[in-house]
Motif scaffolding. Structure first.
Motif, PDB file in Angstrom:
ATOM      1  N   GLN A 140     111.789 -91.360  91.664  1.00 11.67           N
ATOM      2  CA  GLN A 140     111.966 -89.907  91.529  1.00 11.67           C
ATOM      3  C   GLN A 140     112.449 -89.281  92.838  1.00 11.67           C
ATOM      4  O   GLN A 140     113.412 -88.520  92.873  1.00 11.67           O
ATOM      5  CB  GLN A 140     110.621 -89.280  91.131  1.00 11.67           C
ATOM      6  CG  GLN A 140     110.624 -87.768  91.116  1.00 11.67           C
ATOM      7  CD  GLN A 140     111.111 -87.220  89.797  1.00 11.67           C
ATOM      8  OE1 GLN A 140     110.468 -87.386  88.766  1.00 11.67           O
ATOM      9  NE2 GLN A 140     112.259 -86.590  89.804  1.00 11.67           N
ATOM     10  N   ASP A 153     116.196 -87.691  93.259  1.00 13.77           N
ATOM     11  CA  ASP A 153     116.388 -86.275  93.595  1.00 13.77           C
ATOM     12  C   ASP A 153     117.234 -86.145  94.843  1.00 13.77           C
ATOM     13  O   ASP A 153     118.130 -85.311  94.931  1.00 13.77           O
ATOM     14  CB  ASP A 153     115.032 -85.585  93.810  1.00 13.77           C
ATOM     15  CG  ASP A 153     114.426 -85.101  92.495  1.00 13.77           C
ATOM     16  OD1 ASP A 153     115.212 -84.742  91.607  1.00 13.77           O
ATOM     17  OD2 ASP A 153     113.197 -85.097  92.382  1.00 13.77           O
ATOM     18  N   ARG A 209     120.429 -69.776  85.670  1.00 15.05           N
ATOM     19  CA  ARG A 209     119.950 -70.868  84.830  1.00 15.05           C
ATOM     20  C   ARG A 209     121.145 -71.497  84.149  1.00 15.05           C
ATOM     21  O   ARG A 209     121.951 -70.813  83.532  1.00 15.05           O
ATOM     22  CB  ARG A 209     118.973 -70.331  83.790  1.00 15.05           C
ATOM     23  CG  ARG A 209     117.796 -69.659  84.417  1.00 15.05           C
ATOM     24  CD  ARG A 209     116.991 -68.936  83.383  1.00 15.05           C
ATOM     25  NE  ARG A 209     116.061 -69.849  82.729  1.00 15.05           N
ATOM     26  CZ  ARG A 209     115.527 -69.601  81.540  1.00 15.05           C
ATOM     27  NH1 ARG A 209     115.863 -68.542  80.870  1.00 15.05           N
ATOM     28  NH2 ARG A 209     114.663 -70.440  81.013  1.00 15.05           N
ATOM     29  N   SER A 210     121.206 -72.816  84.261  1.00 11.52           N
ATOM     30  CA  SER A 210     122.357 -73.504  83.693  1.00 11.52           C
ATOM     31  C   SER A 210     122.216 -73.633  82.183  1.00 11.52           C
ATOM     32  O   SER A 210     123.185 -73.858  81.483  1.00 11.52           O
ATOM     33  CB  SER A 210     122.455 -74.890  84.316  1.00 11.52           C
ATOM     34  OG  SER A 210     121.243 -75.575  84.089  1.00 11.52           O
ATOM     35  N   THR A 268     116.001 -81.333  80.720  1.00  7.95           N
ATOM     36  CA  THR A 268     115.518 -82.387  81.594  1.00  7.95           C
ATOM     37  C   THR A 268     115.423 -83.681  80.806  1.00  7.95           C
ATOM     38  O   THR A 268     115.030 -83.678  79.648  1.00  7.95           O
ATOM     39  CB  THR A 268     114.116 -82.013  82.122  1.00  7.95           C
ATOM     40  OG1 THR A 268     114.209 -80.763  82.781  1.00  7.95           O
ATOM     41  CG2 THR A 268     113.576 -83.050  83.075  1.00  7.95           C
ATOM     42  N   GLY A 317     108.206 -91.129  81.271  1.00  6.40           N
ATOM     43  CA  GLY A 317     107.917 -89.721  81.564  1.00  6.40           C
ATOM     44  C   GLY A 317     107.519 -89.478  83.002  1.00  6.40           C
ATOM     45  O   GLY A 317     107.328 -88.344  83.400  1.00  6.40           O
ATOM     46  N   LEU A 318     107.391 -90.532  83.775  1.00  5.39           N
ATOM     47  CA  LEU A 318     106.995 -90.331  85.168  1.00  5.39           C
ATOM     48  C   LEU A 318     108.146 -89.803  86.018  1.00  5.39           C
ATOM     49  O   LEU A 318     107.953 -89.132  87.017  1.00  5.39           O
ATOM     50  CB  LEU A 318     106.495 -91.653  85.773  1.00  5.39           C
ATOM     51  CG  LEU A 318     104.992 -91.872  85.666  1.00  5.39           C
ATOM     52  CD1 LEU A 318     104.610 -93.236  86.179  1.00  5.39           C
ATOM     53  CD2 LEU A 318     104.241 -90.786  86.431  1.00  5.39           C
ATOM     54  N   VAL A 319     109.354 -90.153  85.584  1.00  3.40           N
ATOM     55  CA  VAL A 319     110.511 -89.686  86.337  1.00  3.40           C
ATOM     56  C   VAL A 319     111.242 -88.643  85.510  1.00  3.40           C
ATOM     57  O   VAL A 319     111.557 -88.877  84.346  1.00  3.40           O
ATOM     58  CB  VAL A 319     111.450 -90.861  86.671  1.00  3.40           C
ATOM     59  CG1 VAL A 319     112.717 -90.361  87.336  1.00  3.40           C
ATOM     60  CG2 VAL A 319     110.732 -91.858  87.560  1.00  3.40           C
ATOM     61  N   THR A 320     111.458 -87.476  86.095  1.00  4.90           N
ATOM     62  CA  THR A 320     112.217 -86.453  85.391  1.00  4.90           C
ATOM     63  C   THR A 320     113.585 -86.336  86.053  1.00  4.90           C
ATOM     64  O   THR A 320     113.690 -86.341  87.274  1.00  4.90           O
ATOM     65  CB  THR A 320     111.515 -85.090  85.488  1.00  4.90           C
ATOM     66  OG1 THR A 320     111.164 -84.866  86.852  1.00  4.90           O
ATOM     67  CG2 THR A 320     110.277 -85.041  84.643  1.00  4.90           C
ATOM     68  N   THR A 374     116.661 -83.894  86.196  1.00  2.00           N
ATOM     69  CA  THR A 374     117.151 -82.574  85.853  1.00  2.00           C
ATOM     70  C   THR A 374     118.635 -82.689  85.535  1.00  2.00           C
ATOM     71  O   THR A 374     119.421 -83.123  86.367  1.00  2.00           O
ATOM     72  CB  THR A 374     116.929 -81.622  87.024  1.00  2.00           C
ATOM     73  OG1 THR A 374     115.590 -81.774  87.460  1.00  2.00           O
ATOM     74  CG2 THR A 374     117.166 -80.198  86.635  1.00  2.00           C
ATOM     75  N   VAL A 434     121.010 -80.606  85.215  1.00  2.00           N
ATOM     76  CA  VAL A 434     121.991 -79.854  86.000  1.00  2.00           C
ATOM     77  C   VAL A 434     122.292 -80.576  87.307  1.00  2.00           C
ATOM     78  O   VAL A 434     123.419 -80.531  87.816  1.00  2.00           O
ATOM     79  CB  VAL A 434     121.522 -78.400  86.240  1.00  2.00           C
ATOM     80  CG1 VAL A 434     120.286 -78.347  87.112  1.00  2.00           C
ATOM     81  CG2 VAL A 434     122.626 -77.585  86.887  1.00  2.00           C
ATOM     82  N   LYS A 435     121.298 -81.302  87.828  1.00  2.00           N
ATOM     83  CA  LYS A 435     121.568 -82.057  89.057  1.00  2.00           C
ATOM     84  C   LYS A 435     122.550 -83.193  88.785  1.00  2.00           C
ATOM     85  O   LYS A 435     123.401 -83.506  89.617  1.00  2.00           O
ATOM     86  CB  LYS A 435     120.266 -82.628  89.625  1.00  2.00           C
ATOM     87  CG  LYS A 435     119.412 -81.589  90.348  1.00  2.00           C
ATOM     88  CD  LYS A 435     118.241 -82.244  91.046  1.00  2.00           C
ATOM     89  CE  LYS A 435     117.327 -81.188  91.650  1.00  2.00           C
ATOM     90  NZ  LYS A 435     116.036 -81.743  92.071  1.00  2.00           N
ATOM     91  N   MET A 477     123.065 -73.147  90.639  1.00  2.00           N
ATOM     92  CA  MET A 477     122.507 -73.615  89.366  1.00  2.00           C
ATOM     93  C   MET A 477     121.400 -74.640  89.584  1.00  2.00           C
ATOM     94  O   MET A 477     120.609 -74.920  88.682  1.00  2.00           O
ATOM     95  CB  MET A 477     123.622 -74.208  88.510  1.00  2.00           C
ATOM     96  CG  MET A 477     124.476 -73.125  87.877  1.00  2.00           C
ATOM     97  SD  MET A 477     125.652 -73.771  86.707  1.00  2.00           S
ATOM     98  CE  MET A 477     127.009 -74.222  87.761  1.00  2.00           C
ATOM     99  N   THR A 478     121.353 -75.234  90.778  1.00  2.00           N
ATOM    100  CA  THR A 478     120.321 -76.227  91.069  1.00  2.00           C
ATOM    101  C   THR A 478     119.147 -75.597  91.800  1.00  2.00           C
ATOM    102  O   THR A 478     117.995 -75.883  91.510  1.00  2.00           O
ATOM    103  CB  THR A 478     120.908 -77.345  91.964  1.00  2.00           C
ATOM    104  OG1 THR A 478     122.225 -77.605  91.554  1.00  2.00           O
ATOM    105  CG2 THR A 478     120.073 -78.594  91.866  1.00  2.00           C
ATOM    106  N   TRP A 479     119.433 -74.761  92.789  1.00  2.00           N
ATOM    107  CA  TRP A 479     118.399 -74.135  93.588  1.00  2.00           C
ATOM    108  C   TRP A 479     118.545 -72.620  93.539  1.00  2.00           C
ATOM    109  O   TRP A 479     118.688 -72.039  92.490  1.00  2.00           O
ATOM    110  CB  TRP A 479     118.486 -74.592  95.051  1.00  2.00           C
ATOM    111  CG  TRP A 479     118.288 -76.050  95.255  1.00  2.00           C
ATOM    112  CD1 TRP A 479     117.262 -76.809  94.760  1.00  2.00           C
ATOM    113  CD2 TRP A 479     119.129 -76.926  96.017  1.00  2.00           C
ATOM    114  NE1 TRP A 479     117.419 -78.090  95.189  1.00  2.00           N
ATOM    115  CE2 TRP A 479     118.529 -78.204  95.948  1.00  2.00           C
ATOM    116  CE3 TRP A 479     120.293 -76.754  96.754  1.00  2.00           C
ATOM    117  CZ2 TRP A 479     119.080 -79.303  96.595  1.00  2.00           C
ATOM    118  CZ3 TRP A 479     120.831 -77.838  97.397  1.00  2.00           C
ATOM    119  CH2 TRP A 479     120.247 -79.092  97.315  1.00  2.00           C
TER     120      TRP A 479
END
Lengths: 300, 412
Positions: free
Chosen positions: A17, A21, A132-133, A137, A143-146, A148, A150-151, A219-221
């Motif tokens: 993760q 990121d 917001r894009s 997700t 499910g431990l790694v999300t 995003t 848009v990234k 859109m990311t931050w």
């Protein structure tokens, strides 16, 4: 610090993760960095307005989204508007400093940076903005790694823009002129290249790339009139590592920086994330000057 | 012909001017308050809330006949300068207001940093300053005698959320000491004060702090911190980093699907988390100095709700608490002037120190350090994309929703 490392050992997916990121955001840094390398290499100007171009691109995207349009439309709009702004800035200020001492160009672009910050503050207000894009997700590794979405889109877009740039520099007349000017401006002039125009296009192109990066950032931050400096510093650092005129190296350095800084943020704590970036910059500068000194010795 | 015309107009103008001066002196004399507030720079938005609050209160007081001091009635007015959001400029302008413009009573600027820069100046000249937007605890440990703050200080901002977490643990039949806290605070004096308040409360209740990250002022990415939060599964996540911090946290908690039973932060409204992030902002607890639904009232504005209505009419947006507390500062001045019976700075200072009143913004009573100890902080929770007061219980419009549903449930 040790307990944070322990977390990573206990739950390896988190390592994925953190690195993921970092890599995904690294691509956005790569854009600003490539623009900086371009201007630096071709014009011998270290442009300190990089970050402010990025933020301005973000604000333009906010305006596009507020007008009820799809925020992704902000990307081309920001790129086009910033191309115009870059052109204007070159024609009004930057052309005066191209052949001058590096210090003069630093001062000039630093001044422009302050001016842009204040104008953005006046025009868009001092509020934190974001868009917001509308994307969601993905989950991975149970499910431990999300991830995003848009990234991922930002990452892919950054790579596509990078590829387009390579094509532009290699295949188009203007791109070839830019490369010729970078190699030897005087020779290029003798061969009939309008170097003034080449400089203008280079500077404007850089602004456009930063504007596109800004659309991805917002859109990311978040964006804020005074947040530009972080992008300038990262771009500078990546260019110092990767050298001028090598897109692949710039992308690699940017991804590496993104991953390394996110890792540092996790292990050392968020308070050291940017400190780590600046610390790394110092280390790299020392290492480079040491290596250069050694090369000089060998040449002698 | 034209000469005659000029003479006639001149005479008319002169007569008009004389009338105006006469009218001015026959009406009410003015008491001039001074303030350096940011209209440009990074605090320009909140600076505007501040001036709007001040102006609305001054206008209302003047409409109601002004302030009776001794046996004379005065109107209030404010001399403003723009401090450009920089502390050095703020101090300079305070100096100018007092020594050049002859201001004897000061209103505060926006932000703790600016207040910190201006307080030594007002102190030096013995000019009282009532401020409404400097919450930092360190302002009240310097022994200032002329500084009065109507707002709750920063270490109280998120204390209510820790108390709420303890309460929730008890309803579950668990000890408050079983509660695990994750914290992310910006590295600035205000947020660090908020952190100190949370740490003190957590220690008193024996809670365990599992994440304690400090965000640098330029940081706009919290994903490393949030990954840690995901791994350590705390019961409460508290965040404070001005509007940037709130916006980043709300956005990334939603994107990274971080599940925490309770999330509390500051500056939700200045970050406009509901407007910007819609349902992703739901369930967030937000510290607030004031809410329009509270039942405080006074005879200038009426109730908190009346103030909100008057403000909306005047400026066309809902009053954030920054505007409310600024208006309250002017009310406090008017009250102190009335009681002092004089405009002498020291008399007003002593009257201010003896303040014990209710305003639409809350009770105001200063302790010997000048901070208002009579008004508690409140907590909003975002419920169905609206701010609802959930604590303290006296004004709670609805109970807090706890635990926050997981993202899997929310996304259904």
């Amino acid at each position: 610090m040790l307990d944070n490392i322990q977390i990573l050992i206990d739950a390896p997916p988190l390592l994925v993760q953190v690195l993921l990121d970092g890599l995904l955001v690294g691509a956005i840094f790569a854009l600003a960095a490539y623009g900086m390398a371009l201007v630096w290499g071709v014009m011998n100007v270290i442009n300190l307005t990089q970050g402010d171009f990025v933020i301005l691109g973000g604000f333009i995207t906010v305006s596009v989204a507020q007008a009820g349009l799809n925020p992704f439309l902000g990307l081309p709009v920001a790129a086009v508007l910033l191309f115009g702004l870059g052109w204007l800035l070159y024609r009004s200020v930057v052309y005066r400093v191209v052949d001058k001492d590096l210090f003069i160009s630093l001062l000039a672009t630093f001044g422009l940076s302050i001016l842009l910050q204040q104008l953005m503050n006046q025009g868009f207000g001092a509020d934190v903005q974001s868009v917001r894009s509308g994307l969601g997700t993905w989950f991975a590794l149970g499910g431990l790694v999300t991830i995003t979405q848009v990234k991922v889109v930002a990452f892919a877009t950054a790579l596509v823009i990078g590829a387009l740039l390579v094509w532009f520099m290699k295949r188009t007349r203007m791109g070839q002129a830019i490369r010729a000017t970078a190699q030897n401006a005087r020779a290029a002039r003798i061969l009939g290249i309008d170097t003034d125009r080449v400089y203008a296009v280079t500077f404007a192109l850089n602004a456009a790339i930063c504007g596109a990066a800004g659309a991805l950032v917002v859109m990311t931050w978040i964006v804020h009139p005074y947040l530009g400096i972080t992008y300038t510093v990262r771009a500078f650092m990546i260019v110092v590592v990767a050298g001028l005129g090598n897109l692949a190296a710039v992308i690699a350095a940017a991804l590496g920086l993104g991953a390394a800084e996110n890792m540092a943020g996790f292990i050392l704590g968020a308070e050291f994330q940017l400190a780590f970036v600046y610390g790394l910059l110092v280390v790299i500068l020392v290492w480079r000057s040491w290596r250069l000194a050694r090369e000089r010795k060998v040449l002698r | 012909m034209s000469g005659k015309f000029a003479r006639t107009t001149g005479a008319v103008l002169a007569a008009g001017l004389a009338a105006a001066i006469f009218a001015g002196s026959a009406g009410a004399e003015e008491i001039k308050l001074g303030a350096a507030v940011s209209t440009t720079g990074k605090y320009s938005t909140n600076g505007a809330h501040t001036t709007n609050g001040y102006n609305l209160a001054v206008r209302r007081i003047n409409e109601m006949g002004g302030v009776k001091v001794g046996d004379k009635t005065y109107e209030l007015s404010i001399v403003y300068y723009d401090d450009e959001s920089t502390p050095a400029r703020g101090a300079q302008l305070a100096e100018r207001l007092i020594s050049q413009d002859g201001i004897k009573l000061m209103l505060g600027p926006y932000s703790s940093g600016l207040t910190k820069a201006i307080a030594p100046v007002t102190e030096k000249y013995g000019v009282p300053m009532v401020e409404a937007n400097g919450a930092s605890r360190s302002l009240f440990t310097q022994g200032y005698k002329y500084l009065f703050a109507v707002l709750s200080t920063s270490e109280q901002y998120l204390s209510a959320s820790i108390a709420l977490a303890a309460e929730m643990a008890e309803t579950q039949g668990k000890e408050p000491s079983s509660v695990k806290i994750a914290m992310a605070f910006e590295n600035d004096s205000f947020s660090q004060d908020v952190r100190a308040g949370v740490v003190a409360d957590a220690e008193a209740l024996g809670m365990k702090i599992v994440v304690d990250d400090q965000l640098p002022p330029e940081l706009n990415d919290m994903s490393a911190t949030l990954t840690k939060v995901k791994a350590l599964k705390p019961d409460v996540l508290v965040v404070s980093g001005h509007a940037k911090g709130a916006a980043t946290a709300v956005r990334q908690i939603a994107e990274m699907k971080v599940n925490v039973p309770m999330i509390a932060m500051t500056h939700c409204d200045s970050a406009q988390i509901i407007e910007k992030f819609g349902k992703d902002a739901n369930y967030t607890l937000c510290a607030t100095q004031w809410a329009p639904t509270m039942t405080y009232k006074d005879d200038v504005f009426g109730s908190a709700g009346d103030f909100a209505k008057a403000f909306k009419e005047a400026y066309d947006y809902e009053p954030p608490y920054q505007a409310a507390e600024s208006a309250a500062a002017v009310l406090v001045y008017a009250d102190a002037l009335r009681r002092a019976g004089s405009t002498d700075p020291d008399a007003v200072r002593d009257a201010l120190a003896a303040t014990d009143m209710q305003t639409f913004y809350g009770f105001v009573k200063f302790d010997e350090t000048g901070k208002n100890t009579a008004k508690p902080m409140a907590l909003y929770q975002v419920q169905n994309e609206e701010y609802v007061v959930v604590a303290p219980t006296k004004w709670a419009a609805a109970p807090a929703i706890w635990p926050v549903p997981t993202w899997a449930e929310r996304d259904k």
